[in-house]
Design a protein around this motif. Structure first.
Motif, PDB file in Angstrom:
ATOM      1  N   ASP A  86       0.863  -1.179   0.000  1.00 45.01           N
ATOM      2  CA  ASP A  86       0.000   0.000   0.000  1.00 45.01           C
ATOM      3  C   ASP A  86       0.904   1.235   0.000  1.00 45.01           C
ATOM      4  O   ASP A  86       1.841   1.305   0.801  1.00 45.01           O
ATOM      5  CB  ASP A  86      -0.873  -0.053   1.282  1.00 45.01           C
ATOM      6  CG  ASP A  86      -1.972   0.977   1.301  1.00 45.01           C
ATOM      7  OD1 ASP A  86      -1.741   2.112   0.842  1.00 45.01           O
ATOM      8  OD2 ASP A  86      -3.068   0.655   1.794  1.00 45.01           O
ATOM      9  N   PRO A  87       0.615   2.222  -0.850  1.00 40.70           N
ATOM     10  CA  PRO A  87       1.452   3.429  -0.851  1.00 40.70           C
ATOM     11  C   PRO A  87       1.478   4.130   0.496  1.00 40.70           C
ATOM     12  O   PRO A  87       2.440   4.825   0.808  1.00 40.70           O
ATOM     13  CB  PRO A  87       0.804   4.324  -1.914  1.00 40.70           C
ATOM     14  CG  PRO A  87       0.002   3.421  -2.762  1.00 40.70           C
ATOM     15  CD  PRO A  87      -0.420   2.272  -1.886  1.00 40.70           C
ATOM     16  N   ASP A  88       0.418   3.970   1.301  1.00 41.60           N
ATOM     17  CA  ASP A  88       0.428   4.515   2.667  1.00 41.60           C
ATOM     18  C   ASP A  88       1.094   3.477   3.562  1.00 41.60           C
ATOM     19  O   ASP A  88       0.433   2.701   4.268  1.00 41.60           O
ATOM     20  CB  ASP A  88      -0.995   4.813   3.130  1.00 41.60           C
ATOM     21  CG  ASP A  88      -1.565   6.005   2.416  1.00 41.60           C
ATOM     22  OD1 ASP A  88      -1.098   7.125   2.679  1.00 41.60           O
ATOM     23  OD2 ASP A  88      -2.442   5.821   1.550  1.00 41.60           O
ATOM     24  N   PRO A 131       4.895   6.916  -3.782  1.00 45.92           N
ATOM     25  CA  PRO A 131       3.823   6.417  -2.902  1.00 45.92           C
ATOM     26  C   PRO A 131       2.487   7.101  -3.182  1.00 45.92           C
ATOM     27  O   PRO A 131       1.969   7.874  -2.364  1.00 45.92           O
ATOM     28  CB  PRO A 131       4.359   6.768  -1.504  1.00 45.92           C
ATOM     29  CG  PRO A 131       5.181   7.989  -1.720  1.00 45.92           C
ATOM     30  CD  PRO A 131       5.772   7.889  -3.096  1.00 45.92           C
ATOM     31  N   THR A 132       1.926   6.811  -4.326  1.00 47.87           N
ATOM     32  CA  THR A 132       0.625   7.382  -4.677  1.00 47.87           C
ATOM     33  C   THR A 132      -0.268   6.277  -5.237  1.00 47.87           C
ATOM     34  O   THR A 132       0.221   5.201  -5.600  1.00 47.87           O
ATOM     35  CB  THR A 132       0.740   8.483  -5.755  1.00 47.87           C
ATOM     36  OG1 THR A 132       0.900   7.858  -7.047  1.00 47.87           O
ATOM     37  CG2 THR A 132       1.916   9.414  -5.486  1.00 47.87           C
ATOM     38  N   LEU A 133      -1.548   6.568  -5.334  1.00 46.75           N
ATOM     39  CA  LEU A 133      -2.496   5.617  -5.911  1.00 46.75           C
ATOM     40  C   LEU A 133      -2.714   5.881  -7.399  1.00 46.75           C
ATOM     41  O   LEU A 133      -3.676   5.388  -7.988  1.00 46.75           O
ATOM     42  CB  LEU A 133      -3.831   5.682  -5.158  1.00 46.75           C
ATOM     43  CG  LEU A 133      -3.807   5.093  -3.734  1.00 46.75           C
ATOM     44  CD1 LEU A 133      -5.109   5.393  -2.995  1.00 46.75           C
ATOM     45  CD2 LEU A 133      -3.578   3.574  -3.778  1.00 46.75           C
ATOM     46  N   PHE A 170       1.836   2.465  -9.982  1.00 48.55           N
ATOM     47  CA  PHE A 170       1.696   0.999  -9.969  1.00 48.55           C
ATOM     48  C   PHE A 170       2.358   0.362 -11.184  1.00 48.55           C
ATOM     49  O   PHE A 170       2.873  -0.758 -11.087  1.00 48.55           O
ATOM     50  CB  PHE A 170       0.204   0.625  -9.845  1.00 48.55           C
ATOM     51  CG  PHE A 170      -0.319   0.829  -8.452  1.00 48.55           C
ATOM     52  CD1 PHE A 170      -0.461  -0.229  -7.580  1.00 48.55           C
ATOM     53  CD2 PHE A 170      -0.616   2.105  -8.003  1.00 48.55           C
ATOM     54  CE1 PHE A 170      -0.912  -0.040  -6.282  1.00 48.55           C
ATOM     55  CE2 PHE A 170      -1.068   2.314  -6.707  1.00 48.55           C
ATOM     56  CZ  PHE A 170      -1.221   1.244  -5.838  1.00 48.55           C
ATOM     57  N   ASN A 222     -12.384   7.813  -7.524  1.00 51.51           N
ATOM     58  CA  ASN A 222     -12.607   7.915  -6.086  1.00 51.51           C
ATOM     59  C   ASN A 222     -13.798   8.853  -5.851  1.00 51.51           C
ATOM     60  O   ASN A 222     -13.735  10.032  -6.212  1.00 51.51           O
ATOM     61  CB  ASN A 222     -11.351   8.465  -5.395  1.00 51.51           C
ATOM     62  CG  ASN A 222     -11.488   8.523  -3.894  1.00 51.51           C
ATOM     63  OD1 ASN A 222     -12.477   9.011  -3.362  1.00 51.51           O
ATOM     64  ND2 ASN A 222     -10.484   8.016  -3.205  1.00 51.51           N
ATOM     65  N   GLU A 234      -8.059   6.621  -9.366  1.00 51.78           N
ATOM     66  CA  GLU A 234      -7.031   5.944  -8.579  1.00 51.78           C
ATOM     67  C   GLU A 234      -7.012   4.456  -8.921  1.00 51.78           C
ATOM     68  O   GLU A 234      -8.026   3.901  -9.361  1.00 51.78           O
ATOM     69  CB  GLU A 234      -7.339   6.048  -7.077  1.00 51.78           C
ATOM     70  CG  GLU A 234      -7.254   7.430  -6.510  1.00 51.78           C
ATOM     71  CD  GLU A 234      -7.567   7.447  -5.016  1.00 51.78           C
ATOM     72  OE1 GLU A 234      -8.314   6.569  -4.545  1.00 51.78           O
ATOM     73  OE2 GLU A 234      -7.048   8.343  -4.338  1.00 51.78           O
ATOM     74  N   VAL A 235      -5.886   3.822  -8.661  1.00 48.03           N
ATOM     75  CA  VAL A 235      -5.823   2.367  -8.776  1.00 48.03           C
ATOM     76  C   VAL A 235      -6.719   1.745  -7.711  1.00 48.03           C
ATOM     77  O   VAL A 235      -6.780   2.217  -6.567  1.00 48.03           O
ATOM     78  CB  VAL A 235      -4.366   1.870  -8.623  1.00 48.03           C
ATOM     79  CG1 VAL A 235      -4.313   0.355  -8.454  1.00 48.03           C
ATOM     80  CG2 VAL A 235      -3.550   2.292  -9.829  1.00 48.03           C
ATOM     81  N   SER A 236      -7.430   0.702  -8.099  1.00 49.27           N
ATOM     82  CA  SER A 236      -8.382   0.071  -7.183  1.00 49.27           C
ATOM     83  C   SER A 236      -8.083  -1.404  -6.947  1.00 49.27           C
ATOM     84  O   SER A 236      -8.487  -1.965  -5.920  1.00 49.27           O
ATOM     85  CB  SER A 236      -9.799   0.196  -7.748  1.00 49.27           C
ATOM     86  OG  SER A 236      -9.826  -0.324  -9.070  1.00 49.27           O
TER      87      SER A 236
END
Lengths: 154, 107
Positions: free
Chosen positions: A43-45, A58-60, A65, A99, A106-108
């Motif tokens: 997870d980016p977070d 670190p992003t969605l 990705f 989102n 965003e990537v899901s």
């Protein structure tokens, strides 16, 4: 999860063969599973029990990705986004969705192709499943397939 | 005595509120993979808004080994340093937070 509950959230599954291949677990998520890691969540977070490789933004965003799978798996973009099974090739598919709160794409989700041509997915904290098509998971939660990537089979 | 009864009633009300919010949150986000997408759910935000009164209920959920509660714990406790080190797994994070809860009198 009961199959009916999964199909309620992913109604496209009702029209294709699919099967659960694990019990639900919080130990890993779809990205980890696509990367063949069932020990942690990617997870980016990346705090509080989540993992994200150094050197990957670190992003969605989809680009993060794509970079992730290039760096950790040696995948490259399929220019034609063709999901068909190819000899000696492994594929993954990255889904994107809008989102609803932030109003950004965003990537899901991510799915990995099996040697049979079917796809395997970890549904968030729910079960791993095998599904015949990528469209089977498209819809409200995972949106649409935005990018297919491939690499030479190992 | 009356104060004690009122305090217990308040706890039960909070527990009911937490359970209702958590139930909706689980139902609507368990199929999602990323904590940020789960954490912006209105029910999760309302649980964070409950503040420290939500902590006992969150720790109780963690004992079941279920739920991405670390984001809420970080928001509510506002610890100067995250007790969970980088690279920890979900199970390790759960263990560390439950240890923290024990040390701070939640169990």
């Amino acid at each position: 999860m009961a199959p009916g509950e999964i199909e309620n959230e992913f109604p496209n599954l009702k029209s294709v063969p699919w099967t659960a291949t694990s019990l639900e677990t919080d130990d890993y998520n779809c990205i980890a599973y696509a990367a063949n890691d069932t020990t942690r969540k990617w997870d980016p977070d990346a705090s509080g029990g989540r993992y994200w490789p150094e050197g990957v933004p670190p992003t969605l965003e989809l680009s993060s990705f794509v970079k992730l799978f290039e760096v950790i798996g040696g995948y490259s973009k399929c220019q034609d986004n063709d999901p068909k099974l190819e000899d000696h090739v492994e594929k993954i598919a990255i889904y994107c969705n809008q989102n609803p709160v932030l109003n950004i794409v965003e990537v899901s989700h991510a799915a990995r192709q099996l040697p049979t041509g079917k796809w395997t997915s970890k549904l968030g904290d729910w079960d791993d499943i095998e599904h015949d098509t990528l469209a089977a998971l498209e819809g409200d939660f995972y949106g649409y397939v935005a990018q297919i990537m491939k690499r030479a089979a190992k | 005595m009356e104060a004690l009864i009122k305090s217990e009633e308040k706890k039960l009300e909070l527990k009911d509120e937490f359970d209702a919010l958590a139930s909706v949150w689980y139902k609507e986000t368990r199929m999602l993979s990323f904590v940020r997408q789960k954490a912006i759910h209105p029910s999760y935000q309302r649980i964070i808004g409950m503040g420290k009164e939500a902590l006992p209920f969150i720790f109780e959920e963690l004992t079941k080994g279920k739920g991405d509660w670390m984001w809420a714990l970080e928001c509510i406790t506002r610890l100067p340093k995250n007790p969970v080190p980088a690279g920890a797994t979900y199970k390790e994070a759960v263990r560390i937070w439950l240890q923290w809860a024990t040390e701070h009198g939640y169990f």
